[in-house]
Scaffold this active site. Structure first.
Site, short mmCIF file in Angstrom:
data_model
loop_
_atom_site.label_atom_id
_atom_site.label_comp_id
_atom_site.label_asym_id
_atom_site.label_seq_id
_atom_site.Cartn_x
_atom_site.Cartn_y
_atom_site.Cartn_z
N GLU A 61 -1.29 26.14 -20.50
CA GLU A 61 0.10 26.56 -20.67
C GLU A 61 0.19 28.05 -21.01
O GLU A 61 1.08 28.74 -20.54
CB GLU A 61 0.79 25.72 -21.75
N GLY A 111 -3.77 39.76 -17.84
CA GLY A 111 -2.78 40.64 -18.46
C GLY A 111 -2.24 40.09 -19.77
O GLY A 111 -2.61 39.00 -20.21
N ASP A 169 11.85 27.12 -19.49
CA ASP A 169 11.24 28.40 -19.10
C ASP A 169 12.09 29.01 -17.98
O ASP A 169 13.20 28.51 -17.71
CB ASP A 169 9.78 28.20 -18.66
N TYR A 199 8.75 27.01 -26.07
CA TYR A 199 8.33 26.51 -24.75
C TYR A 199 6.93 25.88 -24.83
O TYR A 199 6.72 24.73 -24.42
CB TYR A 199 8.32 27.65 -23.71
#
Ligand code: SF4
Length: 358
Positions: A42, A86, A143, A125
């Site tokens: 996730e 990232g 989301d 989330y």
């Protein structure tokens, strides 16, 4: 929420579960019930597409298969496993959270969304995803994909968070009430899946959507009008010069300082430069000594949040190592470092390593 809307969502929940059972993509994290593995997936999936995440997730679990291993991992190890995804603060928070899970929760992820949210990097989330998928709790989640699906379903040009979370809650509670196996996790994943594969931002495929008959945006004939597009801010333009400097088979490299963007990752010496700045002068000021044979290698354009970078890279030589800041490393050592994404591309251009992790 209006009672009619609530009843509509409750009616739709079983068809979403049926659709998900028939159409869910076969993704590796959908074959595990290990809360740790689901948590890692996730976090990796935030801002990154599933196809890209798959090899990262497999490599991560092969290297760090448990919360305990993550809690004990060195920073360079986790950065190397994450390099290319990232948003590196995410990986540091993963390790902080793992340490707290070991210290305060006997090495087990909590199952309750409120407790999950006390851990670094776990917001509403991610807590909803872990609680519903790994622990079968009726925990809602919203989301970007789900926001788009809900906005279109109810024809909302500007949905507010409260409204979206209320819709998500009704859906997951209705799924829970069906008593089906894995209903909560599957319901949440069905909404994410519709957003990722059917109700896409520019080309929704309404003919394949299980929400089609109830969808307001579909009935208007222009589903992409929902939600209303947000004007994009203008990007700042910055020019950066980077130097791949070699001396007797070794290259000069630097580690990004703590608290900077991409902290702890490695780069070739580089600096921002005005549009028409003289490259030789900049190299002489930046490097331990003026380099010889300075030659253009490549130009890479990339974007980080609201800045568009033009990264111009040059190769060159120095006669002596051991000068100035940074490290002189052999080519085979470069490949083992965690690099920033742009400089990993420079490595590949120079024939020193692969551009893409596979
Ligand atoms: S019917 Fe079309 S617009 Fe509506 S949710 Fe499905 S894909 Fe999106």
């Amino acid at each position: 929420m209006q009672p009619a809307r609530r009843r509509q969502l409750q009616r739709l929940a079983p068809s979403l579960l049926d659709w998900y059972a028939a159409h869910a993509r076969d993704l590796p994290w959908r074959h595990t019930s290990d809360p740790y593995a689901i948590w890692i997936s996730e976090v990796m999936l935030q801002q990154t597409q599933a196809a890209t995440v798959i090899p990262y997730w497999k490599r991560w679990l092969a290297a760090l298969p448990t919360v305990h291993k993550l809690a004990r991992a060195r920073e360079q190890t986790i950065l190397r496993l994450w390099a290319g995804l990232g948003y590196y603060s995410r990986v540091r928070r993963l390790r902080q959270a793992a340490r707290l899970i070991v210290q305060d929760h006997n090495g087990r992820l909590p199952s309750d969304p409120d407790t999950l949210q006390t851990l670094p990097g776990i917001g509403p989330y991610t807590a909803g995803a872990i609680a519903s998928i790994a622990f079968e709790q009726p925990a809602p989640l919203v989301d970007g994909n789900i926001t788009r699906v809900f906005s279109r379903l109810h024809g909302l040009t500007q949905a507010n968070d409260q409204e979206l979370w209320a819709m998500a809650k009704v859906f997951v509670q209705a799924a829970h009430a069906t008593g089906r196996h894995n209903a909560c996790g599957d319901l949440n994943q069905s909404l994410m899946e519709i957003g990722a594969t059917v109700c896409t931002p520019r080309q929704p495929i309404c003919a394949l959507c299980p929400l089609r008959r109830s969808c307001v945006a579909h009935r208007t004939g222009d589903p992409t009008a929902f939600p209303a597009p947000v004007p994009r801010p203008r990007l700042r333009q910055r020019r950066v010069l980077a130097f791949l400097i070699q001396c007797r088979g070794r290259y000069l490299v630097e580690q990004r300082p703590a608290k900077s963007v991409n902290a702890g990752l490695w780069e070739f010496p580089n600096t921002e430069a005005p549009a028409h700045a003289n490259t030789d002068e900049i190299a002489a000021n930046l490097l331990p000594a003026p380099p010889q044979e300075l030659t253009p290698l490549t130009t890479i354009k990339h974007t980080i949040t609201r800045t568009r970078f033009q990264l111009e890279a040059f190769t060159g030589k120095l006669e002596r190592t051991g000068l100035g800041p940074g490290c002189w490393l052999a080519a085979r050592e470069l490949a083992r470092l965690p690099w920033t994404a742009a400089h990993r591309r420079l490595l590949a251009c120079a024939g020193l390593a692969a551009a893409k992790r596979t």
